[in-house]
Motif scaffolding. Structure first.
Motif, PDB file in Angstrom:
ATOM      1  N   GLY A  71       0.819  -1.204   0.000  1.00 18.77           N
ATOM      2  CA  GLY A  71       0.000   0.000   0.000  1.00 18.77           C
ATOM      3  C   GLY A  71       0.845   1.243   0.000  1.00 18.77           C
ATOM      4  N   ALA A  72       0.256   2.344   0.448  1.00 22.96           N
ATOM      5  CA  ALA A  72       0.963   3.621   0.414  1.00 22.96           C
ATOM      6  C   ALA A  72       0.394   4.561   1.457  1.00 22.96           C
ATOM      7  CB  ALA A  72       0.856   4.252  -0.975  1.00 22.96           C
ATOM      8  N   VAL A  73       1.242   5.515   1.848  1.00 27.44           N
ATOM      9  CA  VAL A  73       0.848   6.589   2.768  1.00 27.44           C
ATOM     10  C   VAL A  73       1.394   7.894   2.221  1.00 27.44           C
ATOM     11  CG1 VAL A  73       0.968   7.491   5.123  1.00 27.44           C
ATOM     12  CG2 VAL A  73       0.970   5.010   4.747  1.00 27.44           C
ATOM     13  N   VAL A  74       0.544   8.907   2.172  1.00 32.75           N
ATOM     14  CA  VAL A  74       0.967  10.258   1.790  1.00 32.75           C
ATOM     15  C   VAL A  74       0.459  11.224   2.840  1.00 32.75           C
ATOM     16  CG1 VAL A  74       0.794  12.113   0.089  1.00 32.75           C
ATOM     17  CG2 VAL A  74       0.944   9.739  -0.678  1.00 32.75           C
ATOM     18  N   ALA A  75       1.347  12.093   3.335  1.00 33.26           N
ATOM     19  CA  ALA A  75       0.957  13.120   4.299  1.00 33.26           C
ATOM     20  C   ALA A  75       1.331  14.484   3.742  1.00 33.26           C
ATOM     21  CB  ALA A  75       1.641  12.892   5.640  1.00 33.26           C
ATOM     22  N   LEU A  76       0.433  15.455   3.911  1.00 29.81           N
ATOM     23  CA  LEU A  76       0.623  16.809   3.392  1.00 29.81           C
ATOM     24  C   LEU A  76       0.471  17.834   4.500  1.00 29.81           C
ATOM     25  CD1 LEU A  76      -1.673  16.665   0.199  1.00 29.81           C
ATOM     26  CD2 LEU A  76       0.806  16.340   0.271  1.00 29.81           C
ATOM     27  N   ASP A  77       1.138  18.964   4.329  1.00 27.97           N
ATOM     28  CA  ASP A  77       0.828  20.156   5.104  1.00 27.97           C
ATOM     29  C   ASP A  77      -0.316  20.850   4.364  1.00 27.97           C
ATOM     30  OD1 ASP A  77       0.627  22.758   6.108  1.00 27.97           O
ATOM     31  OD2 ASP A  77       2.770  22.891   6.529  1.00 27.97           O
ATOM     32  N   PRO A  78      -1.511  20.882   4.942  1.00 28.39           N
ATOM     33  CA  PRO A  78      -2.654  21.407   4.174  1.00 28.39           C
ATOM     34  C   PRO A  78      -2.555  22.882   3.845  1.00 28.39           C
ATOM     35  CG  PRO A  78      -3.278  20.935   6.452  1.00 28.39           C
ATOM     36  CD  PRO A  78      -1.909  20.391   6.263  1.00 28.39           C
ATOM     37  N   THR A  79      -1.773  23.646   4.606  1.00 26.13           N
ATOM     38  CA  THR A  79      -1.696  25.082   4.361  1.00 26.13           C
ATOM     39  C   THR A  79      -0.689  25.451   3.280  1.00 26.13           C
ATOM     40  OG1 THR A  79      -0.037  25.406   6.096  1.00 26.13           O
ATOM     41  CG2 THR A  79      -2.355  25.553   6.741  1.00 26.13           C
ATOM     42  N   ALA A 103      -9.364  20.826   4.985  1.00 22.66           N
ATOM     43  CA  ALA A 103      -8.678  21.354   6.164  1.00 22.66           C
ATOM     44  C   ALA A 103      -8.263  22.806   5.977  1.00 22.66           C
ATOM     45  CB  ALA A 103      -7.445  20.497   6.464  1.00 22.66           C
ATOM     46  N   ASN A 104      -7.992  23.207   4.737  1.00 21.26           N
ATOM     47  CA  ASN A 104      -7.481  24.550   4.440  1.00 21.26           C
ATOM     48  C   ASN A 104      -8.600  25.500   4.030  1.00 21.26           C
ATOM     49  OD1 ASN A 104      -5.246  26.343   4.224  1.00 21.26           O
ATOM     50  ND2 ASN A 104      -5.216  26.080   2.002  1.00 21.26           N
ATOM     51  N   ASP A 105      -9.747  25.380   4.687  1.00 20.44           N
ATOM     52  CA  ASP A 105     -10.899  26.253   4.417  1.00 20.44           C
ATOM     53  C   ASP A 105     -11.354  26.184   2.968  1.00 20.44           C
ATOM     54  OD1 ASP A 105     -11.159  27.185   7.046  1.00 20.44           O
ATOM     55  OD2 ASP A 105      -9.677  28.762   6.731  1.00 20.44           O
ATOM     56  N   GLY A 106     -11.139  25.042   2.331  1.00 18.07           N
ATOM     57  CA  GLY A 106     -11.634  24.841   0.976  1.00 18.07           C
ATOM     58  C   GLY A 106     -10.649  25.156  -0.121  1.00 18.07           C
ATOM     59  N   VAL A 107      -9.446  25.651   0.220  1.00 24.38           N
ATOM     60  CA  VAL A 107      -8.445  26.012  -0.790  1.00 24.38           C
ATOM     61  C   VAL A 107      -7.478  24.846  -0.992  1.00 24.38           C
ATOM     62  CG1 VAL A 107      -6.556  27.562  -1.401  1.00 24.38           C
ATOM     63  CG2 VAL A 107      -8.602  28.464  -0.263  1.00 24.38           C
ATOM     64  N   LEU A 108      -7.319  24.420  -2.236  1.00 26.37           N
ATOM     65  CA  LEU A 108      -6.422  23.322  -2.572  1.00 26.37           C
ATOM     66  C   LEU A 108      -5.056  23.875  -2.926  1.00 26.37           C
ATOM     67  CD1 LEU A 108      -5.984  20.289  -3.224  1.00 26.37           C
ATOM     68  CD2 LEU A 108      -6.765  20.787  -5.552  1.00 26.37           C
ATOM     69  N   MET A 109      -4.023  23.436  -2.197  1.00 25.05           N
ATOM     70  CA  MET A 109      -2.656  23.856  -2.464  1.00 25.05           C
ATOM     71  C   MET A 109      -1.961  22.815  -3.345  1.00 25.05           C
ATOM     72  SD  MET A 109      -2.709  26.668  -0.825  1.00 25.05           S
ATOM     73  CE  MET A 109      -0.984  27.174  -0.935  1.00 25.05           C
ATOM     74  N   ARG A 110      -1.055  23.308  -4.191  1.00 27.29           N
ATOM     75  CA  ARG A 110      -0.322  22.407  -5.079  1.00 27.29           C
ATOM     76  C   ARG A 110       0.720  21.631  -4.271  1.00 27.29           C
ATOM     77  NH1 ARG A 110      -0.170  21.998 -10.306  1.00 27.29           N
ATOM     78  NH2 ARG A 110      -1.269  23.990 -10.553  1.00 27.29           N
ATOM     79  N   PRO A 111       0.693  20.297  -4.322  1.00 23.51           N
ATOM     80  CA  PRO A 111       1.660  19.519  -3.543  1.00 23.51           C
ATOM     81  C   PRO A 111       3.060  19.601  -4.131  1.00 23.51           C
ATOM     82  CG  PRO A 111       0.284  18.058  -4.864  1.00 23.51           C
ATOM     83  CD  PRO A 111      -0.273  19.444  -5.038  1.00 23.51           C
ATOM     84  N   TYR A 112       4.063  19.552  -3.256  1.00 25.44           N
ATOM     85  CA  TYR A 112       5.446  19.586  -3.708  1.00 25.44           C
ATOM     86  C   TYR A 112       6.334  18.879  -2.687  1.00 25.44           C
ATOM     87  CZ  TYR A 112       5.961  23.519  -0.409  1.00 25.44           C
ATOM     88  OH  TYR A 112       5.976  24.317   0.716  1.00 25.44           O
ATOM     89  N   SER A 113       7.467  18.351  -3.160  1.00 22.64           N
ATOM     90  CA  SER A 113       8.361  17.603  -2.285  1.00 22.64           C
ATOM     91  C   SER A 113       9.749  18.216  -2.175  1.00 22.64           C
ATOM     92  CB  SER A 113       8.499  16.156  -2.777  1.00 22.64           C
ATOM     93  OG  SER A 113       9.122  16.114  -4.049  1.00 22.64           O
ATOM     94  N   VAL A 114      10.034  19.260  -2.952  1.00 23.11           N
ATOM     95  CA  VAL A 114      11.330  19.937  -2.884  1.00 23.11           C
ATOM     96  C   VAL A 114      11.131  21.310  -2.274  1.00 23.11           C
ATOM     97  CG1 VAL A 114      13.247  20.901  -4.209  1.00 23.11           C
ATOM     98  CG2 VAL A 114      12.305  18.667  -4.824  1.00 23.11           C
ATOM     99  N   ALA A 115      11.780  21.546  -1.123  1.00 20.34           N
ATOM    100  CA  ALA A 115      11.653  22.834  -0.445  1.00 20.34           C
ATOM    101  C   ALA A 115      12.586  23.867  -1.044  1.00 20.34           C
ATOM    102  CB  ALA A 115      11.933  22.667   1.045  1.00 20.34           C
ATOM    103  N   ALA A 116      13.836  23.445  -1.325  1.00 19.50           N
ATOM    104  CA  ALA A 116      14.821  24.404  -1.831  1.00 19.50           C
ATOM    105  C   ALA A 116      15.949  23.670  -2.533  1.00 19.50           C
ATOM    106  CB  ALA A 116      15.377  25.246  -0.686  1.00 19.50           C
ATOM    107  N   VAL A 117      16.636  24.415  -3.377  1.00 21.79           N
ATOM    108  CA  VAL A 117      17.863  23.936  -4.022  1.00 21.79           C
ATOM    109  C   VAL A 117      18.981  24.880  -3.619  1.00 21.79           C
ATOM    110  CG1 VAL A 117      19.025  23.501  -6.222  1.00 21.79           C
ATOM    111  CG2 VAL A 117      16.593  22.955  -5.963  1.00 21.79           C
ATOM    112  N   ARG A 118      20.085  24.304  -3.135  1.00 19.55           N
ATOM    113  CA  ARG A 118      21.229  25.108  -2.704  1.00 19.55           C
ATOM    114  C   ARG A 118      22.462  24.723  -3.517  1.00 19.55           C
ATOM    115  NH1 ARG A 118      20.565  27.620   2.342  1.00 19.55           N
ATOM    116  NH2 ARG A 118      18.637  27.001   3.418  1.00 19.55           N
ATOM    117  N   SER A 119      23.293  25.714  -3.777  1.00 22.01           N
ATOM    118  CA  SER A 119      24.567  25.432  -4.421  1.00 22.01           C
ATOM    119  C   SER A 119      25.467  24.708  -3.428  1.00 22.01           C
ATOM    120  CB  SER A 119      25.224  26.733  -4.887  1.00 22.01           C
ATOM    121  OG  SER A 119      25.548  27.543  -3.767  1.00 22.01           O
TER     122      SER A 119
END
Length: 482
Positions: A155-163, A352-368
């Motif tokens: 199976g699978a598990v996905v967790a998101l920050d809803p905001t 959870a986010n008062d009806g607003v759907l946020m675009r999911p992403y897994s990369v926070a930042a890219v650093r040199s």
């Protein structure tokens, strides 16, 4: 000059012109494509001979390159490989790359446009070129909790920050060790690849984002309830809730789970129908709303939209033109409704986010390589799935599911959890899939989660979403709140 010599000279001139044009074409026009061709051994040596940047989770590298004494120069290594395999993917001499290793390849190998100035500095100073650091949004404690709670079940598990849409955990089981595909010994890599592909459990499949999409079963009732509320249904109104629903255009009926009655009166409110997951009430609701309203609401939650997180995620789908009985079945997440666990987590996150759907992403930042931020992900709204008023009503309804309905196993002392169970028939003789989706705390959400356990996991045909998937979601939520 006689005619034969003139003809011969003309042929020679044409041949020289052709040769010059051909060499010019190869050296200037097609050179970039030839350099990028994965069959070009020199390109392969050049890429593996540069220190590839690490993939970082919680400040620690889970994929990195170490120097080795062979023709390639550097070896890709993976820390806790199986735990993060469907996030990092693999980087292979033979089979190239997957997941973040593929989606962020130009950043990791240092050739991205955002690293142009860094490359110029390296050229001027004579410094060894290095790939960038890819920092992910994954939280190690939440990832580990999801991994442990899912156990040996598929199976699978996905967790998101809803905001924000940040992916906090992404687990797919069974998994594999990317290190087996990162070896520089071709025979070993080929043997590992063939063994993984021959495995009937399909460990290479990313069940969280792609794979064979799942029927969602009753977790889709959140979408149906949202469509009803958005189309003006009073949440206190009584809905028909018979023991069996007669389906139009056919002699078949839609029963409730276990053949039980949803209400002694044959009617119940929308909140009660969601709380106990009444099939007949939601089947009738689907007939009343119609397929177009259900499809529109599903698409508002992200169905049919291409997603890259930045790994490609398969689009979830609602049937194109279901007839009336198929619409009733679709309203309870059956027939041809198909989803990814990511999509189901997005449904809960939007509520959870008062009806607003946020675009999911897994990369926070890219650093040199010198830790300078060269790119950063800003949270982005995909759209409004439901009104704030509908979101609040759905939240209270989903809290009822956990407090006194089919999702009691997700209860956490002192925390209001909003959730929904699902037990999805697979359309064959296999045991149903067990689902649970939730967010918490209900009053100030910090995490939204979706869990699917294929074919009932350890309980098989005896499984329900409440019994099998809800405890997994509870463990993940507890890890996030701690």
């Amino acid at each position: 000059m006689n005619t034969p010599l003139r003809r011969l000279a003309s042929v020679v001139v044409v041949m020289f012109l052709t040769l010059m044009l051909g060499s010019t074409w190869v050296q200037f026009v097609t050179a970039p494509d030839l350099n990028a061709d994965e069959r070009n051994v020199r390109t392969l040596y050049r890429e593996f001979g540069t220190p590839r940047g690490p993939i970082v989770v919680g400040g620690e590298a889970v994929a990195s390159s170490v120097p080795v004494d062979d023709v390639f120069g550097y070896q890709r290594v993976y820390t806790n490989g199986p735990l993060y395999a469907h996030l990092t993917g693999y980087y292979s001499v033979v089979y190239r790359r997957s997941e973040l290793e593929s989606a962020m390849n130009t950043e990791l190998n240092g050739s991205a446009d955002s690293l142009f100035l860094r490359r110029i500095q390296d050229l001027v100073t004579g410094r060894q070129p290095q790939g960038a650091i890819v920092e992910t949004t994954i939280v190690p404690a939440i990832q580990q909790a999801a991994w442990d709670a899912l156990g040996d079940q598929r199976g699978a598990v996905v967790a998101l920050d809803p905001t924000t849409g940040a992916i906090l955990a992404l687990v797919s089981k069974p998994s594999y060790d990317p290190a087996a595909l990162a070896s520089h010994t071709q025979a070993d890599v080929t043997a590992a690849w063939e063994a993984l592909n021959a495995d009937e459990a399909e460990p290479l499949m990313n069940r969280a984002l792609r794979g064979d999409l799942y029927p969602p079963g009753s977790v889709f009732k959140v979408v149906t309830a949202a469509a009803a509320l958005e189309n003006g249904l009073d949440p206190a109104a009584q809905l028909p809730a018979p023991v069996e629903l007669d389906l139009p255009l056919t002699t078949r009926t839609l029963p409730n789970f276990g053949g039980a009655a949803c209400s002694p009166t044959g009617t119940q409110t929308l909140a009660d129908a969601l709380r106990i997951s009444c099939n007949t009430a939601f089947g009738q609701l689907g007939l009343d709303l119609g397929a177009d309203a259900l499809r529109d609401q599903a698409e508002a939650f992200g169905f049919s939209q291409p997603l890259a997180v930045p790994m490609r995620a398969t689009e979830s789908s609602f049937p194109a033109e279901p007839d009336a009985p198929s619409t009733a079945l679709s309203a309870i997440g059956q027939y041809e409704v198909r989803v990814t666990p990511l999509q189901v987590a997005m449904i809960s996150a939007a509520v959870a986010n008062d009806g607003v759907l946020m675009r999911p992403y897994s990369v926070a930042a890219v650093r040199s390589a010198d830790l300078e931020v060269v790119d950063e992900t800003d949270p982005e709204e995909m759209g409004r799935a439901v009104s704030p008023e509908t979101a609040q009503i759905l939240t209270e309804m989903m809290v009822g599911v956990v407090e006194s309905g089919s999702g009691r196993a997700a209860q956490i002392p002192g925390v209001r959890v909003a959730g929904k169970t699902g037990t999805a028939q697979t359309g064959n003789e296999d045991a149903p899939h067990a689902w649970f989706t939730a967010f918490a705390p209900a009053d100030a959400p910090r995490i939204a989660v979706a869990v699917v356990v294929e074919n009932g996991g350890s309980l098989g045909n005896e499984a329900t979403g409440g019994a099998v998937a809800a405890p997994i979601a509870r463990a993940v939520i507890q890890a996030a709140l701690q």
